[in-house]
Design an enzyme around this catalytic site. Structure first.
Site, PDB file in Angstrom:
ATOM      1  N   ARG A   1       1.424 -10.727   7.599  1.00 41.58           N
ATOM      2  CA  ARG A   1       1.519  -9.609   6.461  1.00 41.58           C
ATOM      3  C   ARG A   1       2.585  -8.782   6.921  1.00 41.58           C
ATOM      4  O   ARG A   1       2.834  -7.848   7.682  1.00 41.58           O
ATOM      5  CB  ARG A   1       0.056  -8.830   6.790  1.00 41.58           C
ATOM      6  CG  ARG A   1      -0.980  -9.683   6.775  1.00 41.58           C
ATOM      7  CD  ARG A   1      -2.318  -8.681   6.969  1.00 41.58           C
ATOM      8  NE  ARG A   1      -2.210  -7.770   8.184  1.00 41.58           N
ATOM      9  CZ  ARG A   1      -2.851  -8.343   9.359  1.00 41.58           C
ATOM     10  NH1 ARG A   1      -3.548  -9.475   9.599  1.00 41.58           N
ATOM     11  NH2 ARG A   1      -2.861  -7.649  10.401  1.00 41.58           N
TER      12      ARG A   1
ATOM     13  N   ASP B   1      10.667  23.355  -1.924  1.00 38.79           N
ATOM     14  CA  ASP B   1      11.548  22.715  -2.884  1.00 38.79           C
ATOM     15  C   ASP B   1      12.890  22.726  -2.584  1.00 38.79           C
ATOM     16  O   ASP B   1      13.793  22.260  -3.508  1.00 38.79           O
ATOM     17  CB  ASP B   1      11.259  23.559  -4.365  1.00 38.79           C
ATOM     18  CG  ASP B   1       9.783  23.843  -4.370  1.00 38.79           C
ATOM     19  OD1 ASP B   1       8.837  22.953  -4.514  1.00 38.79           O
ATOM     20  OD2 ASP B   1       9.484  25.067  -4.561  1.00 38.79           O
TER      21      ASP B   1
ATOM     22  N   HIS C   1      -5.568  -7.138  13.716  1.00 37.96           N
ATOM     23  CA  HIS C   1      -4.480  -6.365  13.676  1.00 37.96           C
ATOM     24  C   HIS C   1      -4.006  -5.966  14.943  1.00 37.96           C
ATOM     25  O   HIS C   1      -5.017  -5.525  15.764  1.00 37.96           O
ATOM     26  CB  HIS C   1      -4.785  -5.119  12.691  1.00 37.96           C
ATOM     27  CG  HIS C   1      -3.350  -4.562  12.433  1.00 37.96           C
ATOM     28  ND1 HIS C   1      -2.516  -5.026  11.758  1.00 37.96           N
ATOM     29  CD2 HIS C   1      -2.993  -2.998  12.525  1.00 37.96           C
ATOM     30  CE1 HIS C   1      -1.496  -3.953  11.487  1.00 37.96           C
ATOM     31  NE2 HIS C   1      -2.124  -2.891  11.819  1.00 37.96           N
TER      32      HIS C   1
ATOM     33  N   LYS D   1       0.789  -1.303  -0.111  1.00 33.88           N
ATOM     34  CA  LYS D   1      -0.017  -0.060   0.032  1.00 33.88           C
ATOM     35  C   LYS D   1       0.858   1.293   0.043  1.00 33.88           C
ATOM     36  O   LYS D   1       1.914   1.212   0.363  1.00 33.88           O
ATOM     37  CB  LYS D   1      -0.816  -0.166   1.244  1.00 33.88           C
ATOM     38  CG  LYS D   1      -0.071  -0.022   2.759  1.00 33.88           C
ATOM     39  CD  LYS D   1      -1.188  -0.337   3.813  1.00 33.88           C
ATOM     40  CE  LYS D   1      -0.182  -0.370   5.028  1.00 33.88           C
ATOM     41  NZ  LYS D   1      -0.943   0.238   6.054  1.00 33.88           N
TER      42      LYS D   1
ATOM     43  N   CYS E   1      12.363  25.247   3.044  1.00 33.76           N
ATOM     44  CA  CYS E   1      11.277  25.442   1.782  1.00 33.76           C
ATOM     45  C   CYS E   1      10.515  24.368   1.308  1.00 33.76           C
ATOM     46  O   CYS E   1      10.806  23.247   1.443  1.00 33.76           O
ATOM     47  CB  CYS E   1      12.102  26.357   0.905  1.00 33.76           C
ATOM     48  SG  CYS E   1      13.268  27.683   1.529  1.00 33.76           S
TER      49      CYS E   1
ATOM     50  N   ARG F   1      -9.799  -0.123  15.332  1.00 31.35           N
ATOM     51  CA  ARG F   1      -9.873   0.798  13.862  1.00 31.35           C
ATOM     52  C   ARG F   1     -11.180  -0.044  13.137  1.00 31.35           C
ATOM     53  O   ARG F   1     -12.283  -0.270  13.583  1.00 31.35           O
ATOM     54  CB  ARG F   1      -8.723   0.432  13.245  1.00 31.35           C
ATOM     55  CG  ARG F   1      -8.311   1.401  12.160  1.00 31.35           C
ATOM     56  CD  ARG F   1      -7.078   1.633  11.525  1.00 31.35           C
ATOM     57  NE  ARG F   1      -6.432   0.066  11.124  1.00 31.35           N
ATOM     58  CZ  ARG F   1      -5.257   0.161  10.753  1.00 31.35           C
ATOM     59  NH1 ARG F   1      -4.475   1.107  10.656  1.00 31.35           N
ATOM     60  NH2 ARG F   1      -4.623  -1.165  10.464  1.00 31.35           N
TER      61      ARG F   1
ATOM     62  N   TYR G   1      13.742  31.914   5.066  1.00 25.55           N
ATOM     63  CA  TYR G   1      12.577  32.597   5.411  1.00 25.55           C
ATOM     64  C   TYR G   1      12.802  32.987   7.100  1.00 25.55           C
ATOM     65  O   TYR G   1      13.208  32.003   7.836  1.00 25.55           O
ATOM     66  CB  TYR G   1      11.127  31.685   5.506  1.00 25.55           C
ATOM     67  CG  TYR G   1      10.659  31.476   4.101  1.00 25.55           C
ATOM     68  CD1 TYR G   1      10.259  32.713   3.314  1.00 25.55           C
ATOM     69  CD2 TYR G   1      10.750  30.421   3.455  1.00 25.55           C
ATOM     70  CE1 TYR G   1       9.828  32.530   1.838  1.00 25.55           C
ATOM     71  CE2 TYR G   1      10.134  30.157   2.089  1.00 25.55           C
ATOM     72  CZ  TYR G   1       9.739  31.269   1.500  1.00 25.55           C
ATOM     73  OH  TYR G   1       9.355  31.078   0.263  1.00 25.55           O
TER      74      TYR G   1
HETATM   75  C1  LIG Z   1      -3.773  -4.476   8.243  1.00 26.84           C
HETATM   76  C2  LIG Z   1      -2.238  -4.362   8.110  1.00 26.84           C
HETATM   77  N1  LIG Z   1      -1.526  -5.165   8.002  1.00 26.84           N
HETATM   78  C3  LIG Z   1      -0.350  -5.242   7.826  1.00 26.84           C
HETATM   79  C4  LIG Z   1       0.688  -4.153   7.688  1.00 26.84           C
HETATM   80  C5  LIG Z   1       1.714  -4.078   7.465  1.00 26.84           C
HETATM   81  O1  LIG Z   1       2.457  -3.381   8.569  1.00 26.84           O
HETATM   82  P1  LIG Z   1       4.051  -3.286   8.641  1.00 26.84           P
HETATM   83  O2  LIG Z   1       4.584  -2.337   7.839  1.00 26.84           O
HETATM   84  O3  LIG Z   1       4.374  -3.003  10.209  1.00 26.84           O
HETATM   85  O4  LIG Z   1       4.920  -4.848   8.399  1.00 26.84           O
HETATM   86  C6  LIG Z   1      -0.227  -2.979   7.839  1.00 26.84           C
HETATM   87  C7  LIG Z   1       0.413  -1.509   7.631  1.00 26.84           C
HETATM   88  O5  LIG Z   1       0.218  -0.624   8.407  1.00 26.84           O
HETATM   89  C8  LIG Z   1      -1.729  -2.991   7.837  1.00 26.84           C
HETATM   90  O6  LIG Z   1      -2.402  -1.952   8.268  1.00 26.84           O
END
Ligand SMILES: Cc1ncc(COP(=O)(O)O)c(C=O)c1O
Length: 385
Positions: free
Chosen positions: A216, A306, A163, A35, A304, A133, A257
């Site tokens: 995951r 950029d 999670h 993601k 800044c 969540r 700035y």
């Molecule tokens: C539902 C879920 N599983 C797994 C992960 C992966 O987490 P990490 O990057 O800590 O391995 C995330 C990331 O935020 C997540 O939201």
């Protein structure tokens, strides 16, 4: 390449993935979490690379990321771990993307939607064991939905997951206990769901007996984990730029700035073509350090949009084009920058901006560059001439 660029070492990704694959029991599947543009490393390139390494699933946050992976030609299972709005159910069905659900009403609508195409929609049910969540809070409600889903002709329940908050061993154990109580209930009811999963990167390292059917993995694949790993992780991304101007300030002259930095001595300043719009947090103004000629030197004055300025008085020979490393695979700079910016490494990586080209290294040498702005050119054509 020259100028601000992120260098993505696919060999490091291979090393991290293979090391994790060896650490985890062969029957436990791996979701590679890609993601947020693969934590800034490029969604499609990382997705494809993980697919060639044999990853079991790719995990995304929303359906648009999933669709982008599919239309790039990726065939392996893709799971949207976040919420999917009903309007996007047809995309999920069309592109064979697994959704996360946590209400029977939504499962019913998805089943109906899939029936129009005479296709199966795949789902994982999310159980909220304390993160608060997404997910079913009530295990009875989850079981009721699951039992209904199992009767739906156009739904395949592939998994159930939770999670962790990762605040303390006690709170994690309480979450695991809830998850395992649910699995026990399912066993007693003779309901079998193929994939039960709970662990992200940290939990996979911290709780080797809780991998269940799948883990995951996000951060650890990109080379970072705040727990000690039994093998060396290799950071995948380096961020580099080149000096655009060098000037000498006399005592009392100020930088940028609000004249935030005032020279207390004769000071050599180098200007860098990277700023907060490239992903360097503005909160690093006057705090962050970058590497030039092997020396860590401070960012001075207000960052800044950029550009930013660094004090190179002690840094030896610096001129137009001298290379500057914001972070790389050999130093703990990313962690230091994250701490100074009061954030974590994931956030810094994920916020590397679209205008920063990604240069990919494979088999030890540069292979190709992804420049999202040039992609626009291929989309719209070059109408400037
Ligand atoms: C539902 C879920 N599983 C797994 C992960 C992966 O987490 P990490 O990057 O800590 O391995 C995330 C990331 O935020 C997540 O939201």
């Amino acid at each position: 390449m020259f100028g601000t660029r992120a260098i993505i070492d696919l060999d490091a990704l291979t090393h991290n993935y293979n090391s994790m694959r060896q650490l985890i029991a062969p029957n436990v599947k791996i979701t590679g979490v890609v993601k947020a543009n693969a934590y800034g490393h490029d969604l499609v390139t990382i997705g494809k690379h993980l697919e060639t390494l044999g990853v079991d699933y790719l995990g995304v946050a929303n359906i648009r990321e999933g669709k982008a992976l599919r239309i790039s030609g990726i065939k392996c299972p893709i799971i949207v771990m976040g919420y999917t709005f009903e309007k996007d159910y047809d995309l999920a069905v069309k592109h064979d993307i697994t959704l996360t659900l946590f209400s029977l009403e939504e499962a019913r609508k998805l089943n109906l939607n899939a029936s129009y195409d005479d296709k199966k929609a795949k789902i994982h049910l999310k159980f909220d064991t304390g993160f608060n969540r997404l997910g079913y809070k009530d295990p009875e409600e989850l079981i009721e939905s699951l039992e209904a889903c199992l009767t739906y002709e156009f739904i395949i329940v592939e998994g159930i997951f939770t999670h962790l908050a990762l605040d303390s061993i006690e709170s994690d154990e309480a979450q695991f206990a809830k998850f395992e109580a649910l699995m026990k209930q399912l066993r007693e009811k003779h309901i079998s769901v193929p994939l039960k999963h709970a662990c992200d990167s940290i939990a996979t390292i911290a709780y080797p007996d809780k991998h269940y059917d799948m883990v995951r993995l996000g951060a650890i694949l990109y080379g970072y984990c705040s727990r000690k790993t039994p093998f060396n992780l290799k950071p995948v991304m380096s961020l580099k730029t080149n000096v655009t101007q060098v000037k000498t300030l006399e005592v009392g002259e100020a930088v940028g700035y609000d004249r935030l930095f005032v020279a207390q001595r004769r000071t050599k300043i180098a200007v860098l073509p990277i700023g907060y719009a490239d992903g360097l947090p503005r909160s690093l103004s006057g705090k962050g350090r970058v590497m030039i000629n092997g020396l860590l030197v401070p960012i001075v004055g207000l960052m800044c949009m950029d550009q930013c300025m660094i004090d190179v008085t002690e840094a030896g020979e610096v001129s137009l084009g001298t290379e500057v490393t914001l972070f790389d695979d050999t130093s703990p700079q990313l962690l230091e920058l994250a701490k100074l910016a009061e954030t974590n490494r994931n956030e810094l990586l994920a916020r590397i901006a679209m205008r920063v080209p990604r240069e990919f290294i494979e088999n030890g040498s540069e292979t190709f560059v992804i420049d999202y702005l040039e992609d626009r050119e291929s989309q719209y054509g070059d109408t400037s001439s």
